[in-house]
Design a protein around this motif. Structure first.
Motif, PDB file in Angstrom:
ATOM      1  N   ALA A 130      41.474  48.621  49.856  1.00 46.84           N
ATOM      2  CA  ALA A 130      40.897  48.560  48.481  1.00 46.84           C
ATOM      3  C   ALA A 130      41.854  47.940  47.543  1.00 46.84           C
ATOM      4  O   ALA A 130      41.284  47.200  46.501  1.00 46.84           O
ATOM      5  N   LEU A 131      43.073  48.445  47.439  1.00 43.36           N
ATOM      6  CA  LEU A 131      44.220  47.759  46.586  1.00 43.36           C
ATOM      7  C   LEU A 131      44.436  46.376  46.988  1.00 43.36           C
ATOM      8  O   LEU A 131      44.541  45.512  45.742  1.00 43.36           O
ATOM      9  N   ARG A 132      44.312  45.983  48.101  1.00 44.88           N
ATOM     10  CA  ARG A 132      44.593  44.678  48.347  1.00 44.88           C
ATOM     11  C   ARG A 132      43.459  43.679  47.700  1.00 44.88           C
ATOM     12  O   ARG A 132      43.415  42.638  47.231  1.00 44.88           O
ATOM     13  N   THR A 133      42.197  44.263  48.087  1.00 42.39           N
ATOM     14  CA  THR A 133      40.956  43.716  47.441  1.00 42.39           C
ATOM     15  C   THR A 133      40.915  43.499  45.897  1.00 42.39           C
ATOM     16  O   THR A 133      40.693  42.243  45.465  1.00 42.39           O
ATOM     17  N   ALA A 134      41.353  44.464  45.177  1.00 41.82           N
ATOM     18  CA  ALA A 134      41.337  44.700  43.794  1.00 41.82           C
ATOM     19  C   ALA A 134      42.543  43.595  43.394  1.00 41.82           C
ATOM     20  O   ALA A 134      42.322  42.909  42.169  1.00 41.82           O
ATOM     21  N   ASP A 162      41.066  39.985  44.260  1.00 41.91           N
ATOM     22  CA  ASP A 162      40.026  39.584  43.103  1.00 41.91           C
ATOM     23  C   ASP A 162      40.597  39.435  41.582  1.00 41.91           C
ATOM     24  O   ASP A 162      39.799  39.005  40.772  1.00 41.91           O
ATOM     25  N   GLY A 163      41.918  39.805  41.391  1.00 43.88           N
ATOM     26  CA  GLY A 163      42.393  39.577  39.971  1.00 43.88           C
ATOM     27  C   GLY A 163      42.205  40.898  39.157  1.00 43.88           C
ATOM     28  O   GLY A 163      42.550  40.905  37.868  1.00 43.88           O
ATOM     29  N   TRP A 200      51.678  39.345  43.684  1.00 50.33           N
ATOM     30  CA  TRP A 200      50.712  38.527  44.112  1.00 50.33           C
ATOM     31  C   TRP A 200      49.496  38.199  43.319  1.00 50.33           C
ATOM     32  O   TRP A 200      49.214  39.312  42.369  1.00 50.33           O
ATOM     33  N   SER A 201      49.318  36.876  43.244  1.00 47.00           N
ATOM     34  CA  SER A 201      48.177  36.590  42.207  1.00 47.00           C
ATOM     35  C   SER A 201      47.250  35.463  43.157  1.00 47.00           C
ATOM     36  O   SER A 201      47.917  34.597  43.625  1.00 47.00           O
ATOM     37  N   PRO A 202      46.155  35.545  42.813  1.00 47.73           N
ATOM     38  CA  PRO A 202      45.219  34.316  43.570  1.00 47.73           C
ATOM     39  C   PRO A 202      45.534  33.122  42.921  1.00 47.73           C
ATOM     40  O   PRO A 202      45.421  32.853  41.815  1.00 47.73           O
ATOM     41  N   ASP A 203      45.925  32.027  43.745  1.00 47.25           N
ATOM     42  CA  ASP A 203      46.374  30.834  43.504  1.00 47.25           C
ATOM     43  C   ASP A 203      45.304  29.750  43.580  1.00 47.25           C
ATOM     44  O   ASP A 203      45.177  28.761  44.323  1.00 47.25           O
ATOM     45  N   THR A 204      43.958  30.051  42.735  1.00 49.58           N
ATOM     46  CA  THR A 204      42.941  29.363  42.964  1.00 49.58           C
ATOM     47  C   THR A 204      42.738  28.326  41.876  1.00 49.58           C
ATOM     48  O   THR A 204      41.872  27.216  41.978  1.00 49.58           O
ATOM     49  N   ALA A 205      42.795  28.633  40.812  1.00 48.12           N
ATOM     50  CA  ALA A 205      42.914  27.885  39.650  1.00 48.12           C
ATOM     51  C   ALA A 205      43.916  26.645  39.638  1.00 48.12           C
ATOM     52  O   ALA A 205      44.942  26.673  39.896  1.00 48.12           O
TER      53      ALA A 205
END
Length: 281
Positions: free
Chosen positions: A30-34, A37-38, A88-93
């Motif tokens: 759950a934490l990993r998903t949060a 998802d940002g 960690w942060s999603p590197d999609t932008a």
């Protein structure tokens, strides 16, 4: 699926796909998903293990195991004596182009803008001491919506000061505390409008913000010239205004002082037209 509100983040702690049913695995998922998802941004602190365990109604071991797994995966980082944080942060932008810096302005040696005191001389320590003393003894209703005219104790203090220093015949009920001269003039102009007065005279040259304040309150503004003795009352008398704004001491921007003869003439004008003299002190 079980939903828990933990640290202002909604976590879905339920058996994910793949049959992992152990609670610490579900919490880590759950934490990993949060994080991915940002919803938990990089640098954000996650709750202490004891607090999150109490929120979820589980043992503290469950939370420390989940945190340990995410630290090992690089989603969290922990330092002794500091909170555990998201690393960690999603590197999609796509990367944004670096903004060009505007050329630096040369330092200002003298700020001659009107209406602003020298804030470098503000008594910060005395102000902080006064705020601390007052807030420590404030009653509960002092923290509610304020009186539009200002706090009763402050108005009493201002009235006493005006009687002592200016000889003014005033009391707290006749004092209003405003957020500066512009706010005060807007309030005054609205009161004039309510009395049926639609024209206001101002000194020319003068401070533009006073004219803007009168205009915003719906009054027509009439500039009156200033000479070496101050406001020209003869020119004022030729306008339809029944109210005038004058400088109480040195007129801005000329620095002229309203002479005693002009002051007497201004008072006679006000009596003749049943008007108002507003001093910008």
């Amino acid at each position: 699926m079980w939903l828990y509100l933990a640290w202002a983040t909604l976590l879905a702690v339920g058996p994910p796909d793949g049959g992992r049913c152990r609670l610490h695995d579900r919490l880590a998922h759950a934490l990993r998903t949060a994080i991915r998802d940002g919803r938990l941004a990089e640098g954000a602190a996650v709750p202490p293990s004891r607090a999150l365990a109490q929120e979820l109604g589980c043992s503290r071991w469950v939370v420390t195991e989940a945190y340990g797994q995410l630290i090992a995966e690089g989603y969290l980082s922990a330092r002794v004596g500091s909170a555990t944080r998201v690393s960690w942060s999603p590197d999609t932008a796509p990367p944004r182009p670096r903004a060009q810096r505007a050329p630096a302005r040369p330092p200002i040696r003298y700020d001659l803008a009107p209406g602003l005191p020298d804030l470098r001389a503000f008594p910060r320590r005395h102000w902080a001491d006064a705020v601390r003393a007052v807030t420590g003894s404030a009653v509960h209703y002092d923290l509610g919506p304020p009186d539009p005219a200002g706090h009763a104790m402050l108005r009493t203090t201002v009235a006493q000061y005006l009687r002592r220093s200016r000889g003014a015949d005033t009391h707290a009920v006749s004092v209003s505390v405003c957020a500066g001269v512009t706010d005060g003039l807007v309030r005054t102009c609205r009161a004039l409008r309510a009395e049926g007065i639609a024209d206001l005279a101002v000194e020319h040259p003068g401070w533009g913000r006073l004219r803007d304040a009168a205009t915003s309150a719906g009054l027509r503004v009439h500039p009156v010239p200033v000479d070496h003795d101050g406001l020209s009352v003869d020119d004022l008398a030729r306008t339809p205004a029944r109210a005038v704004v004058v400088g109480a001491a040195h007129q801005f921007p000329t620095g002229t002082v309203l002479s005693a003869a002009r002051r007497a003439r201004l008072v006679r004008w006000a009596r003749e037209v049943d008007g108002f003299v507003i001093e910008d002190d």
